[in-house]
Write a protein that holds these residues in place. Structure first.
Motif, PDB file in Angstrom:
ATOM      1  N   PHE A 243       0.835  -1.200   0.000  1.00  0.00           N
ATOM      2  CA  PHE A 243       0.000   0.000   0.000  1.00  0.00           C
ATOM      3  C   PHE A 243       0.873   1.254   0.000  1.00  0.00           C
ATOM      4  O   PHE A 243       1.824   1.361   0.770  1.00  0.00           O
TER       5      PHE A 243
ATOM      6  N   GLU B  21     -10.772  -1.875  -6.518  1.00  0.00           N
ATOM      7  CA  GLU B  21      -9.982  -0.823  -5.868  1.00  0.00           C
ATOM      8  C   GLU B  21     -10.884   0.096  -5.032  1.00  0.00           C
ATOM      9  O   GLU B  21     -12.096   0.109  -5.206  1.00  0.00           O
TER      10      GLU B  21
ATOM     11  N   SER C 186      -1.493  -6.559  -5.225  1.00  0.00           N
ATOM     12  CA  SER C 186      -1.419  -5.896  -3.916  1.00  0.00           C
ATOM     13  C   SER C 186      -1.186  -6.932  -2.826  1.00  0.00           C
ATOM     14  O   SER C 186      -2.118  -7.330  -2.124  1.00  0.00           O
TER      15      SER C 186
ATOM     16  N   SER D 114       8.410  -0.029  -0.823  1.00  0.00           N
ATOM     17  CA  SER D 114       7.834   0.999   0.059  1.00  0.00           C
ATOM     18  C   SER D 114       8.907   1.918   0.639  1.00  0.00           C
ATOM     19  O   SER D 114       8.645   3.091   0.907  1.00  0.00           O
TER      20      SER D 114
END
Length: 577
Positions: free
Chosen positions: A232, A259, A389, A415
């Motif tokens: 995320f 989404e 994801s 990330s």
């Protein structure tokens, strides 16, 4: 004997007294006629996944069998459309119903009232076969919609006419062995059945995206497949938006599969205002959007990916290069897991169904560069780029691993890079592309003959940097030799001046292959020249503080029409002393 509901379990409905039905046949459930598909048959009972909210329906209500699989309508009117997962036009629904979709609402995917200017491309007496183009419609300024002979039809043109027609009107009649066949400007196609082709090729031309980290190091081809996994906030959606806007595809299909609503709202609000850099027209004039948000019924996520790829195959069959973005296939896999659990199937890894791998492969295998049906010898391509994801950014989870088995490009989003505001946040040490060799000749011809060698050397420097970082953390940069410090300086230049790209900067958002080559050549020219100077006593501190090094760091902001400025920088580097 009328089919009725026996049991309701969320999006899964079990029906009984069902006769003469097949797997994946379309059905309408209850008096509200909710749309669903049969996914299991046992005797006279069938399990149905329903693509709409099932609250309020119960046992004893009727089930209406349609006797045919779920299909999409293919014809003029697709471009610029915004659909839900089962090809209901959201803008039309809003005009009729307001902001919410009423359950059981049926709206055709293509307008029955709008007239299109059909121009015949064949004449009476011509022999035609499946896939032949019999006429064209200029759907938008940038897309010529080619009307093809539907599958299973071949014969002689009996009548054909040009003019303004709705898609329901007959534009041609073909005399076949089975009798006369009326041809309209649209036809239907089952979403789960791949459209046939003559031949499949090994893709060799890159899908140029204008994103330097992708084009230079991890290219995807026209007709190729790519996976974009990331946690995320790592920038999956930003990457896909950039590809949708800048990739040199003729048609873009964007599927928002499960989404968040605010993300899809951004897409729906932003895309109509984006200008296509290739044509100067609105980007929507070569785009189809499929919006299936996470608050919509979970089963509809599965339908949305098949709806999107069937529309993409249709434009591929016209001879176009099509790029499909699916964001995110993890949500589709979650839908498979939920339905599988309600079917009480034996779970596989992490609760996903055992057939997750085959479903994933079946989806991505519909990509490719192909010879289209028809006598014209058209070649079209369909590139599929799927975002994944993984929970917590764990790339070892089943959806990511099954996707990696069938895709040939892996863009690993990191990330930690995103936290440093490094975008696109592709980790250059984890990502890879298996299309590098196939695209080498194209890059030599269209970027520079030394482009492959520069790419290899740049990657070597980045890999060497990762080894040196361990030493730096222990004893500091000053303990390194000047040569190693130069490696770190050059790696930093590759990372910050080449790989990092500003999506919202007017100049830096897109970089042509020619500019990418010149930028990389300038960075490596400085590296090679600095190495030579170090050998004759020059200090690394002097080189890093030089004005020429500052110019190298600002190359990304040089406009495409002033590339001679970068060439001048390369000449200055050669004379550096």
């Amino acid at each position: 004997m009328e089919a009725i509901i026996k049991k309701v379990s969320g999006p899964l409905v079990v029906g009984e007294k069902i006769k003469d039905a097949k797997i994946y046949d379309l059905v309408k459930v209850s008096e509200q006629k909710l749309i669903g598909e049969i996914i299991r048959i046992e005797g006279d009972q069938a399990a149905i996944q329903v693509y709409e909210e099932t609250s309020g329906i119960g046992p004893g209500e009727p089930i209406y069998l349609e006797g045919a699989p779920m299909t999409v309508e293919l014809g003029p009117g697709l471009i610029s459309a915004i659909y839900d997962g089962i090809q209901r036009p959201l803008d039309v629904i809003r005009q009729k119903e307001g902001d919410y979709i009423r359950r059981g609402l049926e709206v055709p995917g293509l307008s029955r009232e709008k007239k299109w200017d059909f121009q015949a491309k064949v004449k009476e007496g011509d022999q035609v076969e499946t896939g032949d183009i019999i006429g064209v419609v200029q759907e938008t300024k940038t897309v010529e919609h080619r009307i093809m002979v539907p599958a299973g039809i071949q014969g002689k043109i009996k009548t054909i006419k040009s003019g303004n027609f709705t898609i329901e009107e007959v534009v041609a009649i073909i005399k076949t062995e089975k009798g006369d066949q009326e041809i309209k400007m649209y036809h239907r196609w089952p979403i789960r059945q791949p459209r046939p082709v003559k031949e499949r090729f090994v893709p060799q031309n890159p899908l140029v995206t204008g994103q330097r980290v992708i084009d230079t190091f991890f290219p995807v081809t026209k007709g190729g497949t790519a996976c974009v996994p990331g946690p995320f906030g790592a920038g999956k959606t930003v990457v896909q938006h950039q590809l949708a806007k800048w990739a040199d595809a003729d048609i873009v299909i964007f599927i928002g599969c499960g989404e968040r609503g605010n993300e899809m709202a951004d897409v729906l609000l932003e895309f109509p205002h984006l200008i296509d850099p290739r044509t100067g027209e609105a980007l929507m004039k070569r785009t189809v959007l499929i919006a299936n948000t996470s608050n919509m019924p979970v089963a509809a996520r599965e339908a949305s990916v098949y709806t999107g790829i069937t529309i993409a195959e249709y434009f591929r069959d016209m001879g176009y290069n099509v790029a499909l973005m699916a964001d995110s296939t993890s949500r589709w896999a979650e839908a498979l897991r939920e339905i599988s659990g309600r079917l009480e199937e034996m779970p596989g890894e992490e609760g996903y169904p055992a057939y997750l791998g085959s479903r994933t492969a079946g989806f991505y295998e519909r990509a490719g560069e192909v010879s289209c049906l028809g006598k014209e010898g058209r070649v079209g391509s369909l590139s599929v780029i799927g975002a994944v994801s993984p929970p917590g950014g764990d790339f070892s989870e089943p959806v990511t691993q099954n996707t990696l088995r069938v895709t040939k490009v892996f863009w690993a989003l990191d990330s930690s890079l995103a936290a440093q505001r490094h975008f696109p946040a592709l980790n250059w040490l984890s990502s890879y592309s298996l299309y590098t060799e196939e695209t080498e000749e194209y890059f030599k011809k269209n970027a520079g003959t030394d482009f492959p060698e520069l790419r290899v050397k740049a990657m070597e420097i980045l890999q060497e940097e990762s080894k040196l970082q361990e030493i730096v953390r222990l004893v500091g940069v000053e303990s390194l030799s000047d040569g190693d410090q130069l490696t770190l300086l050059s790696a930093k230049s590759i990372r910050e001046d080449f790989l990092q790209q500003f999506a919202f900067d007017e100049v830096d958002t897109y970089t042509s292959l020619k500019k990418q080559h010149l930028m990389l050549r300038a960075i490596l020219s400085f590296y090679f020249r600095a190495n030579e100077l170090l050998k004759i006593g020059k200090k690394i501190a002097e080189l890093s503080a030089s004005t020429i090094h500052a110019k190298v760091s600002r190359m990304k902001f040089v406009p495409e029409n002033k590339l001679s400025e970068i060439e001048a920088i390369i000449d200055q580097i050669k004379s550096l002393s």
